[in-house]
Design an enzyme around this catalytic site. Structure first.
Site, PDB file in Angstrom:
ATOM      1  NE  ARG A 108      -3.782  -1.203   0.283  1.00 15.96           N
ATOM      2  CZ  ARG A 108      -4.822  -1.580   0.978  1.00 15.96           C
ATOM      3  NH1 ARG A 108      -4.732  -2.568   1.823  1.00 15.96           N
ATOM      4  NH2 ARG A 108      -5.981  -0.989   0.837  1.00 15.96           N
ATOM      5  CD  GLN A 163      -2.316   6.275  -3.516  1.00 15.78           C
ATOM      6  OE1 GLN A 163      -1.856   7.118  -4.284  1.00 15.78           O
ATOM      7  NE2 GLN A 163      -2.831   6.590  -2.358  1.00 15.78           N
ATOM      8  CG  ASP A 175      -4.502  -0.575  -3.131  1.00 15.51           C
ATOM      9  OD1 ASP A 175      -5.011  -1.693  -2.927  1.00 15.51           O
ATOM     10  OD2 ASP A 175      -4.326   0.267  -2.232  1.00 15.51           O
ATOM     11  CB  SER A 179      -7.602   0.880  -2.347  1.00 15.17           C
ATOM     12  OG  SER A 179      -6.715   0.901  -1.268  1.00 15.17           O
ATOM     13  CE1 TYR A 228      -3.598  -3.931   4.606  1.00 11.47           C
ATOM     14  CE2 TYR A 228      -1.244  -4.320   4.385  1.00 11.47           C
ATOM     15  CZ  TYR A 228      -2.491  -4.180   3.815  1.00 11.47           C
ATOM     16  OH  TYR A 228      -2.640  -4.294   2.459  1.00 11.47           O
TER      17      TYR A 228
HETATM   18  P1  NAD Z   1      -8.038  -3.548   6.198  1.00  9.82           P
HETATM   19  O1  NAD Z   1      -9.093  -4.011   5.246  1.00  9.82           O
HETATM   20  O2  NAD Z   1      -6.856  -4.395   6.441  1.00  9.82           O
HETATM   21  O3  NAD Z   1      -8.737  -3.297   7.632  1.00  9.82           O
HETATM   22  C1  NAD Z   1      -9.879  -2.491   7.737  1.00  9.82           C
HETATM   23  C2  NAD Z   1      -9.804  -1.688   8.993  1.00  9.82           C
HETATM   24  O4  NAD Z   1     -10.053  -2.516  10.119  1.00  9.82           O
HETATM   25  C3  NAD Z   1      -8.459  -1.031   9.245  1.00  9.82           C
HETATM   26  O5  NAD Z   1      -8.624   0.362   9.314  1.00  9.82           O
HETATM   27  C4  NAD Z   1      -8.013  -1.631  10.581  1.00  9.82           C
HETATM   28  O6  NAD Z   1      -7.293  -0.706  11.359  1.00  9.82           O
HETATM   29  C5  NAD Z   1      -9.341  -1.973  11.193  1.00  9.82           C
HETATM   30  N1  NAD Z   1      -9.337  -2.918  12.313  1.00  9.82           N
HETATM   31  C6  NAD Z   1      -8.586  -4.030  12.527  1.00  9.82           C
HETATM   32  N2  NAD Z   1      -8.924  -4.618  13.686  1.00  9.82           N
HETATM   33  C7  NAD Z   1      -9.910  -3.880  14.232  1.00  9.82           C
HETATM   34  C8  NAD Z   1     -10.673  -3.978  15.416  1.00  9.82           C
HETATM   35  N3  NAD Z   1     -10.491  -4.960  16.294  1.00  9.82           N
HETATM   36  N4  NAD Z   1     -11.594  -3.035  15.644  1.00  9.82           N
HETATM   37  C9  NAD Z   1     -11.804  -2.017  14.772  1.00  9.82           C
HETATM   38  N5  NAD Z   1     -11.118  -1.873  13.648  1.00  9.82           N
HETATM   39  C10 NAD Z   1     -10.178  -2.790  13.372  1.00  9.82           C
HETATM   40  O7  NAD Z   1      -7.584  -2.079   5.840  1.00  9.82           O
HETATM   41  P2  NAD Z   1      -7.523  -1.373   4.417  1.00  9.82           P
HETATM   42  O8  NAD Z   1      -8.795  -0.716   4.178  1.00  9.82           O
HETATM   43  O9  NAD Z   1      -7.054  -2.367   3.422  1.00  9.82           O
HETATM   44  O10 NAD Z   1      -6.414  -0.295   4.700  1.00  9.82           O
HETATM   45  C11 NAD Z   1      -5.210  -0.696   5.342  1.00  9.82           C
HETATM   46  C12 NAD Z   1      -4.273   0.452   5.485  1.00  9.82           C
HETATM   47  O11 NAD Z   1      -3.703   0.774   4.228  1.00  9.82           O
HETATM   48  C13 NAD Z   1      -4.889   1.726   5.970  1.00  9.82           C
HETATM   49  O12 NAD Z   1      -3.962   2.335   6.825  1.00  9.82           O
HETATM   50  C14 NAD Z   1      -5.053   2.555   4.755  1.00  9.82           C
HETATM   51  O13 NAD Z   1      -5.092   3.938   5.043  1.00  9.82           O
HETATM   52  C15 NAD Z   1      -3.788   2.175   4.055  1.00  9.82           C
HETATM   53  N6  NAD Z   1      -3.842   2.407   2.626  1.00  9.82           N
HETATM   54  C16 NAD Z   1      -2.761   3.025   2.050  1.00  9.82           C
HETATM   55  C17 NAD Z   1      -2.757   3.251   0.700  1.00  9.82           C
HETATM   56  C18 NAD Z   1      -1.607   3.908   0.047  1.00  9.82           C
HETATM   57  O14 NAD Z   1      -0.863   4.618   0.665  1.00  9.82           O
HETATM   58  N7  NAD Z   1      -1.408   3.645  -1.205  1.00  9.82           N
HETATM   59  C19 NAD Z   1      -3.829   2.843  -0.075  1.00  9.82           C
HETATM   60  C20 NAD Z   1      -4.901   2.218   0.546  1.00  9.82           C
HETATM   61  C21 NAD Z   1      -4.882   1.982   1.912  1.00  9.82           C
END
Ligand code: NAD
Length: 377
Positions: free
Chosen positions: A122, A127, A130, A133, A228
Protein backbone atom coordinates in the site's frame (compact mmCIF):
# COMPACT_ATOMS: atom_id res chain seq x y z
CA UNK A 1 4.24 -11.62 -25.29
CA UNK A 2 0.71 -13.02 -25.35
CA UNK A 3 -1.79 -11.81 -22.80
CA UNK A 4 -4.95 -13.82 -22.17
CA UNK A 5 -7.98 -12.82 -20.12
CA UNK A 6 -10.29 -15.76 -19.33
CA UNK A 7 -13.93 -15.42 -18.27
CA UNK A 8 -14.53 -15.76 -14.53
CA UNK A 9 -15.74 -19.24 -13.59
CA UNK A 10 -17.39 -18.46 -10.26
CA UNK A 11 -21.17 -18.73 -10.87
CA UNK A 12 -22.09 -15.48 -9.10
CA UNK A 13 -19.13 -13.37 -10.21
CA UNK A 14 -20.17 -10.54 -12.52
CA UNK A 15 -16.94 -8.58 -12.36
CA UNK A 16 -14.73 -8.58 -15.41
CA UNK A 17 -10.94 -8.39 -15.05
CA UNK A 18 -10.28 -6.25 -18.12
CA UNK A 19 -12.57 -3.85 -19.99
CA UNK A 20 -12.09 -2.65 -23.58
CA UNK A 21 -10.44 0.55 -22.26
CA UNK A 22 -7.79 -1.52 -20.44
CA UNK A 23 -7.53 -3.85 -23.43
CA UNK A 24 -6.70 -0.92 -25.71
CA UNK A 25 -3.89 0.17 -23.37
CA UNK A 26 -2.41 -3.32 -23.26
CA UNK A 27 -2.88 -3.90 -26.98
CA UNK A 28 -0.51 -1.01 -27.57
CA UNK A 29 2.13 -2.89 -25.54
CA UNK A 30 1.68 -6.57 -26.18
CA UNK A 31 2.32 -8.43 -29.36
CA UNK A 32 -1.03 -10.13 -28.88
CA UNK A 33 -3.96 -9.83 -26.49
CA UNK A 34 -6.73 -12.39 -26.39
CA UNK A 35 -9.92 -12.37 -24.36
CA UNK A 36 -12.28 -15.28 -23.90
CA UNK A 37 -15.51 -15.13 -25.87
CA UNK A 38 -18.23 -13.46 -23.78
CA UNK A 39 -15.70 -12.02 -21.30
CA UNK A 40 -17.78 -8.91 -20.60
CA UNK A 41 -21.26 -10.38 -21.09
CA UNK A 42 -22.19 -10.11 -17.38
CA UNK A 43 -21.91 -6.33 -17.62
CA UNK A 44 -23.23 -6.05 -21.18
CA UNK A 45 -19.85 -5.46 -22.72
CA UNK A 46 -19.89 -7.05 -26.17
CA UNK A 47 -17.04 -9.02 -27.75
CA UNK A 48 -17.05 -6.52 -30.63
CA UNK A 49 -15.90 -3.76 -28.23
CA UNK A 50 -12.89 -5.88 -27.23
CA UNK A 51 -12.13 -6.52 -30.90
CA UNK A 52 -12.28 -2.79 -31.60
CA UNK A 53 -9.87 -2.28 -28.71
CA UNK A 54 -7.37 -4.61 -30.38
CA UNK A 55 -8.10 -8.02 -28.83
CA UNK A 56 -8.62 -11.35 -30.51
CA UNK A 57 -11.63 -13.31 -29.26
CA UNK A 58 -10.79 -16.84 -28.15
CA UNK A 59 -13.28 -19.68 -28.03
CA UNK A 60 -10.56 -22.10 -26.90
CA UNK A 61 -10.07 -21.36 -23.20
CA UNK A 62 -7.67 -24.24 -22.52
CA UNK A 63 -5.61 -23.51 -25.63
CA UNK A 64 -5.35 -19.80 -24.83
CA UNK A 65 -4.40 -20.49 -21.19
CA UNK A 66 -1.66 -22.83 -22.41
CA UNK A 67 -0.28 -20.32 -24.90
CA UNK A 68 -0.38 -17.17 -22.72
CA UNK A 69 2.69 -15.48 -21.25
CA UNK A 70 0.47 -13.35 -19.00
CA UNK A 71 -2.98 -14.33 -17.64
CA UNK A 72 -5.16 -11.69 -15.96
CA UNK A 73 -8.25 -12.54 -13.95
CA UNK A 74 -10.24 -11.59 -10.83
CA UNK A 75 -10.45 -14.89 -8.94
CA UNK A 76 -7.65 -17.27 -8.04
CA UNK A 77 -7.25 -20.04 -10.63
CA UNK A 78 -8.97 -23.35 -9.93
CA UNK A 79 -6.46 -26.15 -9.33
CA UNK A 80 -7.34 -27.96 -12.54
CA UNK A 81 -6.44 -24.90 -14.62
CA UNK A 82 -3.00 -24.47 -13.05
CA UNK A 83 -1.76 -27.51 -14.93
CA UNK A 84 -2.85 -25.93 -18.21
CA UNK A 85 -0.65 -22.86 -17.73
CA UNK A 86 2.62 -22.45 -19.61
CA UNK A 87 5.83 -22.84 -17.56
CA UNK A 88 7.21 -19.41 -16.75
CA UNK A 89 3.97 -17.53 -17.44
CA UNK A 90 2.77 -14.71 -15.18
CA UNK A 91 -0.64 -15.25 -13.60
CA UNK A 92 -2.12 -12.17 -11.86
CA UNK A 93 -5.32 -12.36 -9.81
CA UNK A 94 -6.66 -12.30 -6.26
CA UNK A 95 -4.98 -15.39 -4.76
CA UNK A 96 -5.70 -15.46 -1.00
CA UNK A 97 -2.21 -16.96 -0.48
CA UNK A 98 -2.43 -17.14 3.33
CA UNK A 99 -5.31 -19.63 3.05
CA UNK A 100 -4.55 -21.27 -0.31
CA UNK A 101 -1.45 -23.27 0.48
CA UNK A 102 -2.29 -26.19 -1.82
CA UNK A 103 -2.95 -23.85 -4.74
CA UNK A 104 0.23 -21.85 -4.11
CA UNK A 105 2.31 -25.05 -3.97
CA UNK A 106 0.73 -26.22 -7.21
CA UNK A 107 1.53 -22.88 -8.89
CA UNK A 108 5.13 -23.19 -7.70
CA UNK A 109 5.40 -26.77 -9.01
CA UNK A 110 3.94 -25.69 -12.35
CA UNK A 111 6.66 -22.99 -12.49
CA UNK A 112 4.07 -20.25 -12.80
CA UNK A 113 4.96 -16.75 -11.63
CA UNK A 114 1.87 -16.16 -9.51
CA UNK A 115 1.02 -12.57 -8.61
CA UNK A 116 -1.35 -12.02 -5.71
CA UNK A 117 -2.98 -8.67 -6.40
CA UNK A 118 -4.04 -8.30 -2.75
CA UNK A 119 -0.37 -8.44 -1.70
CA UNK A 120 0.58 -5.31 -3.64
CA UNK A 121 2.13 -3.00 -1.03
CA UNK A 122 0.00 0.00 0.00
CA UNK A 123 2.52 2.57 -1.18
CA UNK A 124 2.09 5.75 -3.19
CA UNK A 125 3.75 4.28 -6.29
CA UNK A 126 1.46 1.21 -6.22
CA UNK A 127 -1.81 3.07 -5.60
CA UNK A 128 -2.91 2.77 -9.22
CA UNK A 129 -2.63 -1.06 -8.98
CA UNK A 130 -4.23 -1.35 -5.54
CA UNK A 131 -7.15 -3.74 -6.06
CA UNK A 132 -7.86 -3.99 -2.33
CA UNK A 133 -8.60 -0.27 -2.18
CA UNK A 134 -10.54 -0.07 -5.42
CA UNK A 135 -12.83 -2.95 -4.44
CA UNK A 136 -13.11 -2.11 -0.71
CA UNK A 137 -14.20 1.40 -1.58
CA UNK A 138 -17.21 0.03 -3.49
CA UNK A 139 -17.85 -2.52 -0.76
CA UNK A 140 -18.33 0.29 1.78
CA UNK A 141 -20.77 2.04 -0.52
CA UNK A 142 -22.79 -1.11 -1.22
CA UNK A 143 -22.94 -1.97 2.50
CA UNK A 144 -24.73 1.30 3.25
CA UNK A 145 -27.18 0.86 0.40
CA UNK A 146 -27.99 -2.69 1.55
CA UNK A 147 -28.62 -1.32 5.03
CA UNK A 148 -30.79 1.51 3.67
CA UNK A 149 -32.86 -0.93 1.62
CA UNK A 150 -33.40 -3.19 4.65
CA UNK A 151 -33.93 -0.64 7.43
CA UNK A 152 -37.49 0.25 8.32
CA UNK A 153 -36.47 3.90 8.69
CA UNK A 154 -34.98 6.54 6.41
CA UNK A 155 -31.48 7.98 6.88
CA UNK A 156 -31.98 11.78 6.87
CA UNK A 157 -33.76 14.04 9.30
CA UNK A 158 -37.08 15.30 7.93
CA UNK A 159 -39.15 18.13 9.37
CA UNK A 160 -42.66 17.97 7.97
CA UNK A 161 -46.16 19.08 9.07
CA UNK A 162 -46.78 15.41 9.87
CA UNK A 163 -43.93 15.36 12.31
CA UNK A 164 -40.16 15.35 12.62
CA UNK A 165 -38.14 12.30 11.67
CA UNK A 166 -34.83 11.96 13.49
CA UNK A 167 -31.74 11.08 11.47
CA UNK A 168 -30.83 7.40 11.55
CA UNK A 169 -27.83 6.40 13.67
CA UNK A 170 -25.06 4.46 11.96
CA UNK A 171 -22.10 2.90 13.75
CA UNK A 172 -19.13 1.87 11.60
CA UNK A 173 -16.55 -0.49 13.13
CA UNK A 174 -13.27 -0.67 11.22
CA UNK A 175 -12.36 2.44 9.27
CA UNK A 176 -10.02 1.35 6.49
CA UNK A 177 -10.94 2.01 2.88
CA UNK A 178 -14.35 0.28 3.11
CA UNK A 179 -15.23 1.87 6.45
CA UNK A 180 -14.34 5.36 5.25
CA UNK A 181 -16.55 4.99 2.19
CA UNK A 182 -19.36 3.60 4.38
CA UNK A 183 -19.11 6.70 6.60
CA UNK A 184 -19.08 9.05 3.61
CA UNK A 185 -22.07 7.31 2.00
CA UNK A 186 -24.11 7.22 5.21
CA UNK A 187 -23.35 10.91 5.80
CA UNK A 188 -24.42 11.77 2.24
CA UNK A 189 -27.72 10.03 2.95
CA UNK A 190 -28.13 12.20 6.04
CA UNK A 191 -27.40 9.75 8.88
CA UNK A 192 -25.66 10.58 12.12
CA UNK A 193 -22.50 8.49 12.13
CA UNK A 194 -20.16 7.17 14.82
CA UNK A 195 -17.09 5.08 14.05
CA UNK A 196 -14.29 3.17 15.72
CA UNK A 197 -10.94 1.77 14.63
CA UNK A 198 -7.96 0.48 16.59
CA UNK A 199 -5.54 2.67 14.59
CA UNK A 200 -5.48 6.07 16.30
CA UNK A 201 -4.52 7.86 13.04
CA UNK A 202 -8.03 7.19 11.76
CA UNK A 203 -9.67 9.60 14.23
CA UNK A 204 -8.89 12.66 12.10
CA UNK A 205 -10.19 10.98 8.94
CA UNK A 206 -13.45 10.05 10.69
CA UNK A 207 -13.94 13.60 11.94
CA UNK A 208 -13.17 15.09 8.54
CA UNK A 209 -16.16 13.15 7.16
CA UNK A 210 -18.46 14.68 9.77
CA UNK A 211 -18.66 11.58 11.95
CA UNK A 212 -17.87 11.09 15.63
CA UNK A 213 -14.91 8.93 16.63
CA UNK A 214 -15.66 6.56 19.49
CA UNK A 215 -12.83 6.40 22.01
CA UNK A 216 -11.81 3.15 23.67
CA UNK A 217 -8.79 2.73 25.87
CA UNK A 218 -7.43 -0.64 24.73
CA UNK A 219 -3.80 -0.08 25.66
CA UNK A 220 -1.14 -0.46 22.99
CA UNK A 221 -2.75 -0.76 19.50
CA UNK A 222 -1.52 0.91 16.30
CA UNK A 223 -0.36 -0.19 12.89
CA UNK A 224 2.36 -2.18 11.15
CA UNK A 225 4.95 -0.57 8.87
CA UNK A 226 2.72 -1.53 5.95
CA UNK A 227 -0.10 0.58 7.45
CA UNK A 228 -2.24 -2.38 8.56
CA UNK A 229 -3.80 -2.79 12.01
CA UNK A 230 -1.89 -4.83 14.56
CA UNK A 231 -3.98 -7.71 15.89
CA UNK A 232 -5.48 -7.21 19.36
CA UNK A 233 -4.84 -9.59 22.23
CA UNK A 234 -7.79 -11.64 23.53
CA UNK A 235 -8.07 -9.27 26.52
CA UNK A 236 -8.01 -6.17 24.28
CA UNK A 237 -10.68 -7.63 22.03
CA UNK A 238 -12.88 -8.40 25.02
CA UNK A 239 -12.45 -4.85 26.28
CA UNK A 240 -13.26 -3.52 22.82
CA UNK A 241 -16.51 -5.54 22.74
CA UNK A 242 -17.53 -4.04 26.08
CA UNK A 243 -17.10 -0.50 24.74
CA UNK A 244 -18.70 -1.32 21.37
CA UNK A 245 -21.75 -2.88 23.06
CA UNK A 246 -23.26 0.45 24.18
CA UNK A 247 -22.78 2.02 20.74
CA UNK A 248 -24.12 -1.03 18.91
CA UNK A 249 -27.22 -1.03 21.14
CA UNK A 250 -27.95 2.62 20.30
CA UNK A 251 -27.40 2.27 16.55
CA UNK A 252 -30.09 1.68 13.94
CA UNK A 253 -27.46 0.41 11.51
CA UNK A 254 -24.12 -1.19 12.32
CA UNK A 255 -21.58 -1.68 9.53
CA UNK A 256 -18.54 -3.78 10.31
CA UNK A 257 -15.40 -3.54 8.16
CA UNK A 258 -12.60 -4.55 10.54
CA UNK A 259 -9.80 -6.68 9.11
CA UNK A 260 -6.33 -7.71 10.16
CA UNK A 261 -4.18 -8.38 7.09
CA UNK A 262 -3.41 -12.07 6.54
CA UNK A 263 -5.61 -13.21 9.43
CA UNK A 264 -9.19 -14.18 10.12
CA UNK A 265 -11.33 -11.11 10.82
CA UNK A 266 -11.89 -10.45 14.55
CA UNK A 267 -15.35 -11.18 15.98
CA UNK A 268 -16.35 -7.82 17.40
CA UNK A 269 -20.16 -7.89 17.48
CA UNK A 270 -21.41 -10.86 19.49
CA UNK A 271 -24.89 -12.33 19.22
CA UNK A 272 -25.62 -10.97 22.70
CA UNK A 273 -24.77 -7.46 21.44
CA UNK A 274 -27.17 -7.95 18.50
CA UNK A 275 -29.90 -8.97 20.97
CA UNK A 276 -29.52 -5.61 22.70
CA UNK A 277 -30.30 -3.72 19.46
CA UNK A 278 -33.77 -2.41 18.70
CA UNK A 279 -35.82 -4.81 16.54
CA UNK A 280 -35.92 -3.41 12.99
CA UNK A 281 -32.25 -2.44 13.11
CA UNK A 282 -29.73 -3.74 10.57
CA UNK A 283 -26.18 -5.07 10.75
CA UNK A 284 -24.07 -5.36 7.58
CA UNK A 285 -20.91 -7.42 7.93
CA UNK A 286 -18.53 -6.51 5.10
CA UNK A 287 -15.73 -8.75 6.41
CA UNK A 288 -17.33 -12.04 5.35
CA UNK A 289 -14.57 -13.01 2.93
CA UNK A 290 -12.21 -13.33 5.90
CA UNK A 291 -14.70 -14.87 8.32
CA UNK A 292 -16.80 -11.87 9.41
CA UNK A 293 -16.89 -9.48 12.38
CA UNK A 294 -20.32 -10.54 13.62
CA UNK A 295 -20.77 -13.74 15.58
CA UNK A 296 -24.13 -14.64 14.03
CA UNK A 297 -23.18 -13.79 10.42
CA UNK A 298 -23.66 -16.61 7.95
CA UNK A 299 -21.54 -16.54 4.82
CA UNK A 300 -23.37 -14.93 1.89
CA UNK A 301 -26.72 -15.02 3.72
CA UNK A 302 -29.23 -12.72 5.36
CA UNK A 303 -30.63 -13.73 8.73
CA UNK A 304 -32.83 -12.30 11.45
CA UNK A 305 -31.77 -12.39 15.10
CA UNK A 306 -34.18 -11.00 17.65
CA UNK A 307 -35.80 -8.80 14.98
CA UNK A 308 -32.43 -7.47 13.77
CA UNK A 309 -31.51 -8.09 10.14
CA UNK A 310 -27.97 -9.45 9.72
CA UNK A 311 -26.69 -8.99 6.16
CA UNK A 312 -23.53 -10.94 5.42
CA UNK A 313 -23.24 -11.07 1.66
CA UNK A 314 -19.95 -12.03 0.08
CA UNK A 315 -18.49 -10.11 -2.85
CA UNK A 316 -20.15 -6.73 -2.22
CA UNK A 317 -18.21 -5.03 -5.06
CA UNK A 318 -19.70 -7.64 -7.44
CA UNK A 319 -23.09 -6.01 -6.79
CA UNK A 320 -21.89 -2.93 -8.65
CA UNK A 321 -20.01 -5.01 -11.18
CA UNK A 322 -19.73 -2.33 -13.88
CA UNK A 323 -17.84 0.09 -11.64
CA UNK A 324 -15.95 -2.68 -9.85
CA UNK A 325 -14.79 -4.00 -13.25
CA UNK A 326 -13.81 -0.50 -14.36
CA UNK A 327 -11.65 -0.03 -11.27
CA UNK A 328 -10.18 -3.54 -11.37
CA UNK A 329 -9.44 -3.25 -15.10
CA UNK A 330 -7.63 0.07 -14.47
CA UNK A 331 -5.61 -1.60 -11.68
CA UNK A 332 -4.66 -4.53 -13.93
CA UNK A 333 -3.69 -2.46 -16.95
CA UNK A 334 -1.69 -0.11 -14.68
CA UNK A 335 0.12 -3.12 -13.21
CA UNK A 336 1.18 -4.46 -16.61
CA UNK A 337 2.02 -1.02 -17.99
CA UNK A 338 4.10 -0.10 -14.95
CA UNK A 339 6.40 -3.07 -15.39
CA UNK A 340 6.43 -3.14 -19.18
CA UNK A 341 9.83 -2.79 -20.78
CA UNK A 342 8.96 -0.95 -24.00
CA UNK A 343 12.35 -1.64 -25.58
CA UNK A 344 12.31 -5.39 -24.97
CA UNK A 345 8.51 -5.51 -25.46
CA UNK A 346 8.04 -7.67 -22.39
CA UNK A 347 7.01 -7.58 -18.76
CA UNK A 348 10.11 -6.81 -16.74
CA UNK A 349 10.08 -9.24 -13.82
CA UNK A 350 12.60 -7.61 -11.52
CA UNK A 351 12.05 -9.40 -8.22
CA UNK A 352 14.12 -6.86 -6.29
CA UNK A 353 11.50 -4.21 -7.11
CA UNK A 354 9.57 -3.42 -3.89
CA UNK A 355 6.13 -3.83 -5.46
CA UNK A 356 6.95 -7.15 -7.16
CA UNK A 357 8.77 -8.38 -4.06
CA UNK A 358 5.51 -7.86 -2.16
CA UNK A 359 3.07 -9.44 -4.61
CA UNK A 360 4.91 -12.19 -6.51
CA UNK A 361 4.25 -15.37 -4.54
CA UNK A 362 5.79 -18.11 -6.69
CA UNK A 363 8.54 -17.97 -9.28
CA UNK A 364 10.82 -20.47 -11.01
CA UNK A 365 9.42 -23.45 -9.12
CA UNK A 366 9.61 -21.89 -5.64
CA UNK A 367 7.56 -19.86 -3.19
CA UNK A 368 9.64 -16.69 -3.40
CA UNK A 369 7.50 -14.40 -1.22
CA UNK A 370 9.04 -13.95 2.23
CA UNK A 371 5.76 -13.12 4.00
CA UNK A 372 4.05 -16.22 2.64
CA UNK A 373 7.07 -18.43 3.31
CA UNK A 374 7.03 -17.21 6.92
CA UNK A 375 3.26 -17.73 7.18
CA UNK A 376 3.61 -21.34 5.93
CA UNK A 377 6.46 -21.96 8.38
P1 NAD B 1 -8.04 -3.55 6.20
O1 NAD B 1 -9.09 -4.01 5.25
O2 NAD B 1 -6.86 -4.40 6.44
O3 NAD B 1 -8.74 -3.30 7.63
C1 NAD B 1 -9.88 -2.49 7.74
C2 NAD B 1 -9.80 -1.69 8.99
O4 NAD B 1 -10.05 -2.52 10.12
C3 NAD B 1 -8.46 -1.03 9.24
O5 NAD B 1 -8.62 0.36 9.31
C4 NAD B 1 -8.01 -1.63 10.58
O6 NAD B 1 -7.29 -0.71 11.36
C5 NAD B 1 -9.34 -1.97 11.19
N1 NAD B 1 -9.34 -2.92 12.31
C6 NAD B 1 -8.59 -4.03 12.53
N2 NAD B 1 -8.92 -4.62 13.69
C7 NAD B 1 -9.91 -3.88 14.23
C8 NAD B 1 -10.67 -3.98 15.42
N3 NAD B 1 -10.49 -4.96 16.29
N4 NAD B 1 -11.59 -3.04 15.64
C9 NAD B 1 -11.80 -2.02 14.77
N5 NAD B 1 -11.12 -1.87 13.65
C10 NAD B 1 -10.18 -2.79 13.37
O7 NAD B 1 -7.58 -2.08 5.84
P2 NAD B 1 -7.52 -1.37 4.42
O8 NAD B 1 -8.80 -0.72 4.18
O9 NAD B 1 -7.05 -2.37 3.42
O10 NAD B 1 -6.41 -0.30 4.70
C11 NAD B 1 -5.21 -0.70 5.34
C12 NAD B 1 -4.27 0.45 5.49
O11 NAD B 1 -3.70 0.77 4.23
C13 NAD B 1 -4.89 1.73 5.97
O12 NAD B 1 -3.96 2.34 6.82
C14 NAD B 1 -5.05 2.56 4.75
O13 NAD B 1 -5.09 3.94 5.04
C15 NAD B 1 -3.79 2.18 4.05
N6 NAD B 1 -3.84 2.41 2.63
C16 NAD B 1 -2.76 3.02 2.05
C17 NAD B 1 -2.76 3.25 0.70
C18 NAD B 1 -1.61 3.91 0.05
O14 NAD B 1 -0.86 4.62 0.66
N7 NAD B 1 -1.41 3.65 -1.20
C19 NAD B 1 -3.83 2.84 -0.08
C20 NAD B 1 -4.90 2.22 0.55
C21 NAD B 1 -4.88 1.98 1.91
Amino acid sequence: MRIFVPKELHPTERRVPLLPSGTAKLARLATQIEVEQGLGSAINCEDSLYEKAGAKISSDRAGSLAAADIVLRVWKPPLHEVDLLKKGCIHASFLDPFNERELVLRLATAEVTAVSMEMIPRTAVAQKMDVLSSQANLSGYVAVLLAAASANRIFPMLITPAGTIKPLRVFVIGVGVAGLQAIATARRLGATVEAFDTRPVVEEQVKSLGAKFVKADLGETGETVGGYAKPLTTEQLQKQREVMAQHVAQADVVITAAQVFGRKAPIIVTTEMVRQMRPGSVVVDTAMETGGNVECSQYDEEAEVHGVRIISHANLPGRVAANASEMYSNNMSAFVEHFWDKGAKRFSLNLTNEVLKGCVITHAGKICNETIRAAYG
